[in-house]
Design a protein around this motif. Sequence first.
Motif, PDB file in Angstrom:
ATOM      1  N   MET A 155      46.639  22.437  68.250  1.00  0.00           N
ATOM      2  CA  MET A 155      45.283  23.282  68.514  1.00  0.00           C
ATOM      3  C   MET A 155      45.753  24.847  68.675  1.00  0.00           C
ATOM      4  O   MET A 155      46.791  25.229  68.798  1.00  0.00           O
ATOM      5  N   LEU A 156      44.769  25.793  68.597  1.00  0.00           N
ATOM      6  CA  LEU A 156      44.845  27.048  68.521  1.00  0.00           C
ATOM      7  C   LEU A 156      45.502  27.568  70.063  1.00  0.00           C
ATOM      8  O   LEU A 156      45.310  26.924  71.209  1.00  0.00           O
ATOM      9  N   LYS A 157      46.715  28.377  69.895  1.00  0.00           N
ATOM     10  CA  LYS A 157      47.424  28.852  71.255  1.00  0.00           C
ATOM     11  C   LYS A 157      46.409  30.145  71.755  1.00  0.00           C
ATOM     12  O   LYS A 157      46.175  30.886  71.121  1.00  0.00           O
ATOM     13  N   PHE A 158      46.277  30.005  73.002  1.00  0.00           N
ATOM     14  CA  PHE A 158      45.695  31.174  73.528  1.00  0.00           C
ATOM     15  C   PHE A 158      46.539  32.078  74.467  1.00  0.00           C
ATOM     16  O   PHE A 158      47.153  31.336  75.399  1.00  0.00           O
ATOM     17  N   GLU A 159      46.795  32.953  74.229  1.00  0.00           N
ATOM     18  CA  GLU A 159      47.831  34.072  75.034  1.00  0.00           C
ATOM     19  C   GLU A 159      46.801  35.003  76.145  1.00  0.00           C
ATOM     20  O   GLU A 159      46.120  35.762  75.840  1.00  0.00           O
ATOM     21  N   ASP A 160      47.163  34.535  77.264  1.00  0.00           N
ATOM     22  CA  ASP A 160      46.394  35.133  78.518  1.00  0.00           C
ATOM     23  C   ASP A 160      46.981  36.544  78.592  1.00  0.00           C
ATOM     24  O   ASP A 160      48.249  37.060  78.706  1.00  0.00           O
ATOM     25  N   LYS A 161      46.127  37.621  78.562  1.00  0.00           N
ATOM     26  CA  LYS A 161      46.345  39.041  78.660  1.00  0.00           C
ATOM     27  C   LYS A 161      46.247  39.456  80.176  1.00  0.00           C
ATOM     28  O   LYS A 161      45.387  39.191  80.771  1.00  0.00           O
ATOM     29  N   ARG A 162      46.801  40.562  80.384  1.00  0.00           N
ATOM     30  CA  ARG A 162      46.819  41.146  81.876  1.00  0.00           C
ATOM     31  C   ARG A 162      45.370  41.781  81.794  1.00  0.00           C
ATOM     32  O   ARG A 162      44.748  42.366  80.693  1.00  0.00           O
ATOM     33  N   ASN A 163      44.466  41.871  82.838  1.00  0.00           N
ATOM     34  CA  ASN A 163      43.311  42.745  83.039  1.00  0.00           C
ATOM     35  C   ASN A 163      43.670  43.949  82.942  1.00  0.00           C
ATOM     36  O   ASN A 163      44.355  44.729  83.257  1.00  0.00           O
ATOM     37  N   PHE A 164      42.785  44.663  82.136  1.00  0.00           N
ATOM     38  CA  PHE A 164      42.889  46.373  82.147  1.00  0.00           C
ATOM     39  C   PHE A 164      41.976  47.094  83.117  1.00  0.00           C
ATOM     40  O   PHE A 164      40.908  46.767  83.236  1.00  0.00           O
ATOM     41  N   TRP A 165      42.505  48.075  83.683  1.00  0.00           N
ATOM     42  CA  TRP A 165      41.832  48.913  84.585  1.00  0.00           C
ATOM     43  C   TRP A 165      41.282  50.070  83.807  1.00  0.00           C
ATOM     44  O   TRP A 165      41.600  50.423  83.063  1.00  0.00           O
ATOM     45  N   VAL A 166      39.691  50.060  83.929  1.00  0.00           N
ATOM     46  CA  VAL A 166      38.965  51.171  83.330  1.00  0.00           C
ATOM     47  C   VAL A 166      38.354  52.096  84.090  1.00  0.00           C
ATOM     48  O   VAL A 166      37.632  52.870  83.470  1.00  0.00           O
ATOM     49  N   SER A 167      38.012  51.874  85.463  1.00  0.00           N
ATOM     50  CA  SER A 167      37.599  52.720  86.383  1.00  0.00           C
ATOM     51  C   SER A 167      37.839  52.399  87.682  1.00  0.00           C
ATOM     52  O   SER A 167      38.882  51.534  88.035  1.00  0.00           O
ATOM     53  N   ASN A 168      37.318  53.405  88.660  1.00  0.00           N
ATOM     54  CA  ASN A 168      37.705  52.892  90.042  1.00  0.00           C
ATOM     55  C   ASN A 168      37.467  51.744  90.411  1.00  0.00           C
ATOM     56  O   ASN A 168      38.024  50.904  91.424  1.00  0.00           O
ATOM     57  N   GLN A 169      36.280  50.933  90.268  1.00  0.00           N
ATOM     58  CA  GLN A 169      35.855  49.641  90.508  1.00  0.00           C
ATOM     59  C   GLN A 169      35.991  48.701  89.408  1.00  0.00           C
ATOM     60  O   GLN A 169      36.134  47.436  89.567  1.00  0.00           O
ATOM     61  N   VAL A 170      36.216  49.028  88.087  1.00  0.00           N
ATOM     62  CA  VAL A 170      35.832  48.093  86.999  1.00  0.00           C
ATOM     63  C   VAL A 170      37.322  47.877  86.385  1.00  0.00           C
ATOM     64  O   VAL A 170      38.193  48.593  86.119  1.00  0.00           O
ATOM     65  N   TYR A 171      37.399  46.307  86.187  1.00  0.00           N
ATOM     66  CA  TYR A 171      38.658  45.808  85.249  1.00  0.00           C
ATOM     67  C   TYR A 171      38.031  45.201  84.338  1.00  0.00           C
ATOM     68  O   TYR A 171      37.069  44.591  84.281  1.00  0.00           O
ATOM     69  N   LEU A 172      38.774  44.976  83.072  1.00  0.00           N
ATOM     70  CA  LEU A 172      38.412  44.213  81.928  1.00  0.00           C
ATOM     71  C   LEU A 172      39.270  43.224  81.620  1.00  0.00           C
ATOM     72  O   LEU A 172      40.536  43.439  81.214  1.00  0.00           O
ATOM     73  N   LYS A 173      38.739  41.884  81.296  1.00  0.00           N
ATOM     74  CA  LYS A 173      39.409  40.864  80.804  1.00  0.00           C
ATOM     75  C   LYS A 173      39.404  40.845  79.300  1.00  0.00           C
ATOM     76  O   LYS A 173      38.524  40.385  78.839  1.00  0.00           O
ATOM     77  N   PRO A 174      40.652  41.065  78.669  1.00  0.00           N
ATOM     78  CA  PRO A 174      40.585  41.118  77.221  1.00  0.00           C
ATOM     79  C   PRO A 174      40.735  39.977  76.282  1.00  0.00           C
ATOM     80  O   PRO A 174      41.542  39.623  75.601  1.00  0.00           O
ATOM     81  N   GLU A 175      39.332  39.206  76.370  1.00  0.00           N
ATOM     82  CA  GLU A 175      39.258  37.811  75.700  1.00  0.00           C
ATOM     83  C   GLU A 175      39.389  38.239  74.228  1.00  0.00           C
ATOM     84  O   GLU A 175      39.764  37.189  73.395  1.00  0.00           O
ATOM     85  N   TYR A 176      39.094  39.479  73.928  1.00  0.00           N
ATOM     86  CA  TYR A 176      38.959  39.510  72.576  1.00  0.00           C
ATOM     87  C   TYR A 176      40.383  39.795  71.832  1.00  0.00           C
ATOM     88  O   TYR A 176      40.421  39.615  70.434  1.00  0.00           O
ATOM     89  N   LEU A 177      41.262  40.010  72.636  1.00  0.00           N
ATOM     90  CA  LEU A 177      42.717  39.790  71.777  1.00  0.00           C
ATOM     91  C   LEU A 177      43.418  38.405  71.697  1.00  0.00           C
ATOM     92  O   LEU A 177      44.519  38.538  71.145  1.00  0.00           O
ATOM     93  N   SER A 178      42.665  37.427  71.973  1.00  0.00           N
ATOM     94  CA  SER A 178      43.308  36.100  71.776  1.00  0.00           C
ATOM     95  C   SER A 178      43.703  35.797  70.259  1.00  0.00           C
ATOM     96  O   SER A 178      44.702  34.883  69.867  1.00  0.00           O
ATOM     97  N   HIS A 179      42.683  36.470  69.447  1.00  0.00           N
ATOM     98  CA  HIS A 179      42.960  35.936  67.963  1.00  0.00           C
ATOM     99  C   HIS A 179      42.124  36.882  67.168  1.00  0.00           C
ATOM    100  O   HIS A 179      41.192  37.299  67.532  1.00  0.00           O
ATOM    101  N   PRO A 180      42.832  37.359  65.951  1.00  0.00           N
ATOM    102  CA  PRO A 180      41.832  38.165  65.144  1.00  0.00           C
ATOM    103  C   PRO A 180      40.565  37.875  64.766  1.00  0.00           C
ATOM    104  O   PRO A 180      39.608  38.663  64.722  1.00  0.00           O
ATOM    105  N   TYR A 181      40.410  36.473  64.482  1.00  0.00           N
ATOM    106  CA  TYR A 181      38.766  36.222  64.190  1.00  0.00           C
ATOM    107  C   TYR A 181      38.401  34.924  64.969  1.00  0.00           C
ATOM    108  O   TYR A 181      37.024  34.941  65.202  1.00  0.00           O
TER     109      TYR A 181
END
Length: 296
Positions: A1-27
């Motif tokens: 089955m499809l392998k999912f690579e967990d990526k670190r959360n990105f810091w984007v502002s003083n309070q906000v972090y972003l979880k980059p689920e979009y990087l798991s697979h091109p499609y």
Amino acid sequence: MLKFEDKRNFWVSNQVYLKPEYLSHPYISGNKYRKLKYNLIEAKKTGKDTLLTFGGAYSNHIAAVAAVGREFEFKTIGIIRGEELALKIGSNPTLKFAQSCGMTLKFISREKYAHKTGDTYISELKNEFGDFYLIPEGGTNTLAIKGCEEILTDIDKEYDYICCSVGTGGTISGLINSTCQHQKILGFPALKGDFLSEEITKFVTNENWELIADYHFGGYGKVSDSLIEFINNFKKVHNIPLDPIYTGKMMYGIYDLIDKGYFPKNSKILAIHTGGLQGIEGMNQRLKQQNKPLIV
């Protein structure tokens, strides 16, 4: 089955972090990977070799199911809303991609599409295509929610607010089910209307959630110049692309709420980037026709 690579959360502002689920697979990325994971396991378990689902002209779900079929050797069938689209496959990036993956596309009227889940029409489809594994429009069912419950991990317990865009309600339902008691889930619907709360309630028992319905920009597929400007500036500053249907509206809403003092001081916010980037090309086609700024 499809392998999912967990990526670190990105810091984007003083309070906000972003979880980059979009990087798991091109499609097959973001919440689409999560929603399809256990449905694919169930399809294999029950001996089904064909996946059938529904969607519109620029559906992220249609593109993801088509890609899943190509990668895991399922036959795929997409029931598409709008008979007129049958003549526009070549100029529609989503449908063109789905067809290139081997998906069979069947175009039906909007009137018939409104009754797509009825027993009568499902029987018609089985008579036409034979046995298949049915995945609902948008992918939301109990197995999809099980997959979305895996989005959050132990390292995400430190956040006070978890934010996500909302389409059919599956992703936010999974997040609600997997949060800690001290966390609150904020959903940013891409559609107008109050029906989503009722849908979400079917799948959750926790009450630590709220829908913020002020950032749909007129409804599904609708955008404004200010939203496009925000998306382009966000990418310029953070090198993170946002789609105009879901994640762009969510991030716009988060930043606006911060400016308005919605979040308590020192609270930590995690935004889930659920993907949907394939929809940018189709949106740019429409923006170009209207002589509007494009998403870069």
